[in-house]
Design a protein around this motif. Structure first.
Motif, mmCIF file in Angstrom:
data_model
loop_
_atom_site.group_PDB
_atom_site.id
_atom_site.type_symbol
_atom_site.label_atom_id
_atom_site.label_comp_id
_atom_site.label_asym_id
_atom_site.label_seq_id
_atom_site.Cartn_x
_atom_site.Cartn_y
_atom_site.Cartn_z
ATOM 1 N N THR A 29 0.866 -1.174 0.000
ATOM 2 C CA THR A 29 0.000 0.000 0.000
ATOM 3 C C THR A 29 0.901 1.221 0.000
ATOM 4 O O THR A 29 2.124 1.098 0.113
ATOM 5 C CB THR A 29 -0.916 0.036 1.242
ATOM 6 O OG1 THR A 29 -0.103 0.223 2.397
ATOM 7 C CG2 THR A 29 -1.739 -1.233 1.385
ATOM 8 N N GLU A 30 0.316 2.404 -0.083
ATOM 9 C CA GLU A 30 1.156 3.601 -0.055
ATOM 10 C C GLU A 30 1.856 3.782 1.283
ATOM 11 O O GLU A 30 2.860 4.478 1.397
ATOM 12 C CB GLU A 30 0.348 4.847 -0.405
ATOM 13 C CG GLU A 30 -0.789 5.124 0.536
ATOM 14 C CD GLU A 30 -1.647 6.286 0.058
ATOM 15 O OE1 GLU A 30 -2.240 6.940 0.915
ATOM 16 O OE2 GLU A 30 -1.706 6.530 -1.153
ATOM 17 N N MET A 49 3.015 4.080 -4.444
ATOM 18 C CA MET A 49 2.170 3.166 -5.223
ATOM 19 C C MET A 49 0.819 3.817 -5.465
ATOM 20 O O MET A 49 0.281 4.477 -4.580
ATOM 21 C CB MET A 49 1.966 1.851 -4.466
ATOM 22 C CG MET A 49 3.210 1.026 -4.309
ATOM 23 S SD MET A 49 3.830 0.408 -5.880
ATOM 24 C CE MET A 49 2.469 -0.615 -6.400
ATOM 25 N N ASP A 50 0.291 3.589 -6.647
ATOM 26 C CA ASP A 50 -1.027 4.119 -6.985
ATOM 27 C C ASP A 50 -2.146 3.130 -6.677
ATOM 28 O O ASP A 50 -3.313 3.457 -6.782
ATOM 29 C CB ASP A 50 -1.088 4.469 -8.475
ATOM 30 C CG ASP A 50 -0.171 5.631 -8.816
ATOM 31 O OD1 ASP A 50 0.089 6.460 -7.923
ATOM 32 O OD2 ASP A 50 0.278 5.695 -9.970
ATOM 33 N N GLU A 51 -1.774 1.910 -6.350
ATOM 34 C CA GLU A 51 -2.778 0.882 -6.101
ATOM 35 C C GLU A 51 -2.369 0.022 -4.922
ATOM 36 O O GLU A 51 -1.207 -0.007 -4.532
ATOM 37 C CB GLU A 51 -2.962 0.011 -7.344
ATOM 38 C CG GLU A 51 -1.686 -0.725 -7.738
ATOM 39 C CD GLU A 51 -1.825 -1.524 -9.014
ATOM 40 O OE1 GLU A 51 -2.953 -1.789 -9.442
ATOM 41 O OE2 GLU A 51 -0.793 -1.894 -9.580
ATOM 42 N N ILE A 52 -3.328 -0.696 -4.380
ATOM 43 C CA ILE A 52 -3.046 -1.669 -3.327
ATOM 44 C C ILE A 52 -2.833 -3.016 -4.011
ATOM 45 O O ILE A 52 -3.624 -3.420 -4.860
ATOM 46 C CB ILE A 52 -4.202 -1.742 -2.320
ATOM 47 C CG1 ILE A 52 -4.326 -0.404 -1.582
ATOM 48 C CG2 ILE A 52 -3.999 -2.905 -1.347
ATOM 49 C CD1 ILE A 52 -5.522 -0.318 -0.671
ATOM 50 N N VAL A 53 -1.759 -3.688 -3.665
ATOM 51 C CA VAL A 53 -1.410 -4.961 -4.283
ATOM 52 C C VAL A 53 -1.323 -6.024 -3.206
ATOM 53 O O VAL A 53 -0.623 -5.842 -2.209
ATOM 54 C CB VAL A 53 -0.059 -4.854 -5.036
ATOM 55 C CG1 VAL A 53 0.343 -6.203 -5.603
ATOM 56 C CG2 VAL A 53 -0.123 -3.801 -6.116
ATOM 57 N N THR A 54 -2.044 -7.113 -3.400
ATOM 58 C CA THR A 54 -1.954 -8.287 -2.532
ATOM 59 C C THR A 54 -1.662 -9.486 -3.423
ATOM 60 O O THR A 54 -2.415 -9.757 -4.353
ATOM 61 C CB THR A 54 -3.278 -8.520 -1.776
ATOM 62 O OG1 THR A 54 -3.605 -7.350 -1.039
ATOM 63 C CG2 THR A 54 -3.164 -9.706 -0.837
ATOM 64 N N LYS A 55 -0.568 -10.193 -3.162
ATOM 65 C CA LYS A 55 -0.168 -11.329 -4.003
ATOM 66 C C LYS A 55 0.347 -12.465 -3.145
ATOM 67 O O LYS A 55 0.955 -12.255 -2.099
ATOM 68 C CB LYS A 55 0.953 -10.930 -4.968
ATOM 69 C CG LYS A 55 0.575 -9.892 -5.977
ATOM 70 C CD LYS A 55 -0.244 -10.494 -7.086
ATOM 71 C CE LYS A 55 -0.505 -9.451 -8.157
ATOM 72 N NZ LYS A 55 -1.209 -10.001 -9.284
ATOM 73 N N HIS A 77 6.011 -4.639 -11.058
ATOM 74 C CA HIS A 77 4.717 -5.245 -11.358
ATOM 75 C C HIS A 77 4.596 -5.276 -12.875
ATOM 76 O O HIS A 77 4.402 -4.251 -13.510
ATOM 77 C CB HIS A 77 3.586 -4.432 -10.739
ATOM 78 C CG HIS A 77 2.279 -5.139 -10.750
ATOM 79 N ND1 HIS A 77 1.276 -4.826 -9.885
ATOM 80 C CD2 HIS A 77 1.795 -6.151 -11.502
ATOM 81 C CE1 HIS A 77 0.232 -5.605 -10.105
ATOM 82 N NE2 HIS A 77 0.542 -6.406 -11.091
ATOM 83 N N SER A 86 -3.724 -10.458 -13.970
ATOM 84 C CA SER A 86 -3.346 -9.450 -12.972
ATOM 85 C C SER A 86 -1.884 -9.039 -13.065
ATOM 86 O O SER A 86 -1.471 -8.075 -12.440
ATOM 87 C CB SER A 86 -3.644 -9.968 -11.566
ATOM 88 O OG SER A 86 -2.875 -11.117 -11.315
#
Length: 121
Positions: A29-30, A49-55, A77, A86
């Protein structure tokens, strides 16, 4: 010690055979990056970051588990291989001397491998 890198046909990939690895998950997250892998956790400060990433994926280790210390990281990414995908996340963790670990998400696992040789020019 097995090498973490495998070169061939112009692509760079992580070679999982014989390389120590552990299931891992990452949340970005940011406010920061958090990676959980077995009994290890890596946390960073602010990231842009412009987006939330969960991987979910695997953390590949170079040698032993990283020591409890400060490491730098580089987050990438990649665009999805197929429409609606994704994309793949890769994160390199490194110190002053070497890459200590690489996180590779399970998404869009498309690529190629081969063998090659380094030669002196």
């Amino acid at each position: 010690m097995p090498s973490l890198w495998k070169f061939g046909l112009g692509f760079l990939s992580v070679e999982p055979d014989g390389v120590p690895h552990v299931d891992a998950s990452v949340l970005i997250t940011e406010s920061g990056l958090q990676l959980n892998a077995g009994d290890m956790t890596f946390r960073s400060g602010l990231v842009h970051m412009d987006e939330i990433v969960t991987k979910n994926g695997k953390l590949y280790l170079q040698g032993e588990e990283p020591l409890a210390a400060t490491n730098k990281f580089w987050y990438q990414h990649f665009a999805p291989y197929e429409e609606g995908g994704s994309g793949r996340v890769m994160i390199e963790f490194y110190d002053q001397e070497r890459i200590v670990a690489i996180f590779k998400s399970n998404d869009d696992d498309v690529g190629t491998g081969g063998t090659g040789i380094w030669v002196q020019n």
